[in-house]
Motif scaffolding. Sequence first.
Motif, PDB file in Angstrom:
ATOM      1  N   ALA A 216      -9.750  -5.481  -5.749  1.00  0.00           N
ATOM      2  CA  ALA A 216     -10.633  -5.708  -4.181  1.00  0.00           C
ATOM      3  C   ALA A 216     -11.680  -6.286  -3.950  1.00  0.00           C
ATOM      4  O   ALA A 216     -11.793  -6.886  -3.032  1.00  0.00           O
ATOM      5  N   SER A 217     -12.992  -6.113  -4.014  1.00  0.00           N
ATOM      6  CA  SER A 217     -14.266  -6.499  -4.031  1.00  0.00           C
ATOM      7  C   SER A 217     -14.306  -7.769  -4.804  1.00  0.00           C
ATOM      8  O   SER A 217     -15.537  -7.840  -3.881  1.00  0.00           O
TER       9      SER A 217
ATOM     10  N   PRO B 118      -8.333   2.591  -9.343  1.00  0.00           N
ATOM     11  CA  PRO B 118      -9.351   2.363  -9.901  1.00  0.00           C
ATOM     12  C   PRO B 118      -9.639   2.466 -11.626  1.00  0.00           C
ATOM     13  O   PRO B 118      -9.834   1.760 -11.966  1.00  0.00           O
TER      14      PRO B 118
ATOM     15  N   THR C  74     -10.288 -13.418  -5.161  1.00  0.00           N
ATOM     16  CA  THR C  74      -8.659 -12.724  -5.687  1.00  0.00           C
ATOM     17  C   THR C  74      -8.222 -14.277  -5.428  1.00  0.00           C
ATOM     18  O   THR C  74      -7.351 -14.099  -5.946  1.00  0.00           O
TER      19      THR C  74
ATOM     20  N   ASP D 222       0.824  -1.022  -0.261  1.00  0.00           N
ATOM     21  CA  ASP D 222      -0.099   0.214  -0.137  1.00  0.00           C
ATOM     22  C   ASP D 222       1.105   1.245  -0.288  1.00  0.00           C
ATOM     23  O   ASP D 222       0.189   1.920  -0.617  1.00  0.00           O
TER      24      ASP D 222
ATOM     25  N   SER E 211      -6.576  -1.127  -7.026  1.00  0.00           N
ATOM     26  CA  SER E 211      -7.129  -2.068  -7.190  1.00  0.00           C
ATOM     27  C   SER E 211      -8.121  -0.619  -6.111  1.00  0.00           C
ATOM     28  O   SER E 211      -9.733   0.111  -7.191  1.00  0.00           O
ATOM     29  N   ARG E 212      -7.522  -0.298  -4.949  1.00  0.00           N
ATOM     30  CA  ARG E 212      -8.679   0.769  -4.320  1.00  0.00           C
ATOM     31  C   ARG E 212      -8.070   2.052  -4.325  1.00  0.00           C
ATOM     32  O   ARG E 212      -8.636   2.953  -4.746  1.00  0.00           O
ATOM     33  N   ARG E 213      -6.754   1.913  -4.392  1.00  0.00           N
ATOM     34  CA  ARG E 213      -6.115   3.719  -4.880  1.00  0.00           C
ATOM     35  C   ARG E 213      -6.308   4.344  -6.576  1.00  0.00           C
ATOM     36  O   ARG E 213      -6.225   5.057  -6.693  1.00  0.00           O
TER      37      ARG E 213
ATOM     38  N   THR F 114      -5.135  -5.572  -5.051  1.00  0.00           N
ATOM     39  CA  THR F 114      -5.762  -5.604  -3.801  1.00  0.00           C
ATOM     40  C   THR F 114      -4.889  -3.227  -3.623  1.00  0.00           C
ATOM     41  O   THR F 114      -6.978  -2.518  -3.627  1.00  0.00           O
ATOM     42  N   ALA F 115      -4.417  -3.518  -3.688  1.00  0.00           N
ATOM     43  CA  ALA F 115      -3.845  -1.762  -3.406  1.00  0.00           C
ATOM     44  C   ALA F 115      -4.272  -0.997  -4.394  1.00  0.00           C
ATOM     45  O   ALA F 115      -4.748   0.396  -4.732  1.00  0.00           O
TER      46      ALA F 115
END
Length: 385
Positions: free
Chosen positions: A254-255, A356, A259, A107, A352-354, A349-350
């Motif tokens: 991430a959702s 998109p 995964t 992250d 995808s969240r930060r 994941t990081a």
Amino acid sequence: MATTLPLERHDPTAPPARYRWLQEHEPVSRVVGADGLPAWLVTSHDLVAAGLADPRLGLTPPGVPVDERASLFRDGPAHTRLRRLVARAFTPRRVAELAPRIEALADEHVAAFVTAADEGPADLVDLVAGPLAVGSLGLLLGVALEDHPRFRVLVDDALRADPSDHALLAEAERAWGALMGFTSELVAGARERPADDLLSALVGIRDADDGRLDDGELVALVTALLAAGVITIRGGLAVGVVHLLREDALAAFASRSDTTEVVEELVRRAGVEVFPRWAQADLELGGVAIAAGEKVLLRLEAANHDPARFADPEALCPGRPGPHLGFGRGPHHCLGAALARVELAAALTALSRRAPGLRLAVPVEEIPWHRSEVDSGPTMLMLHT
């Protein structure tokens, strides 16, 4: 006339089209390697899997002496002993305990990457994939954070080998020497100040039957782990992001509830290969006679895209039945597979969240690509947020 390697690619993220014909008509094929020497190319999933597990296919030509400390290139009882010793310390449990720290590291690197990408195209390889691979290995081994920059420079220099360029090869040999010197320092430090990390565990291992790892074995083994770990993640993450962006699937990563299965699919489609094998004795593979001393190329990329094993192999299909060969198989199966899975999931994941809305800065065909006998991936992956 024998096929000459490397095979032509129309898409850098897909295997050569020629693999499909070979799988159907000549899964064990006579080829001329990139070095100009003859070899056997194995492309079917079942035959590659069989070859990886066959003790008659070794990592060095028969009769060629191997440095007793060169753990990466040992076969038979010597390799089994090292593997058994290391397996006692390199466990999925240890990696699982590190997962929160690896996720935080991923992250942190992704946040820095996004900040840079907000100002213009930024390089995922330089800002995320490379430092995450090195940082995660540092956490696992117990390397102090302040040593990471030097650590990464040494690994990058050592992996910059090009057998066709003698100047670069000489530089790489010097860099390997420097990296092994750095590893020697780590081993000495772990002996003096043992801690709860993999390196200290390796230093302290003792077994009634297998003895202990001496310093030479430790240095060679840890150096090999460093190189393999960086190759796997630096290339695997960059290739995985390209695949997800082309599938318009990164934003939702991430959702998703699957995964883990997505990561397995990305590993299946990555381009990391195993080292060439050498026939230690006359043998037969897929009905083809292979003589002792001949070189055999077991192509993971081809095996993982074999339509006889995987329906619609070019598609991203999480949850495919049965295992892939992305981490190899048999006695040389990747020791760091558990760590690689955690790193890939954490980075994706990081991202995808930060980020998109991440998108490629250039068409896939214009991404600069590096390919060697065992390594494949973008040397640079410029992305927009």
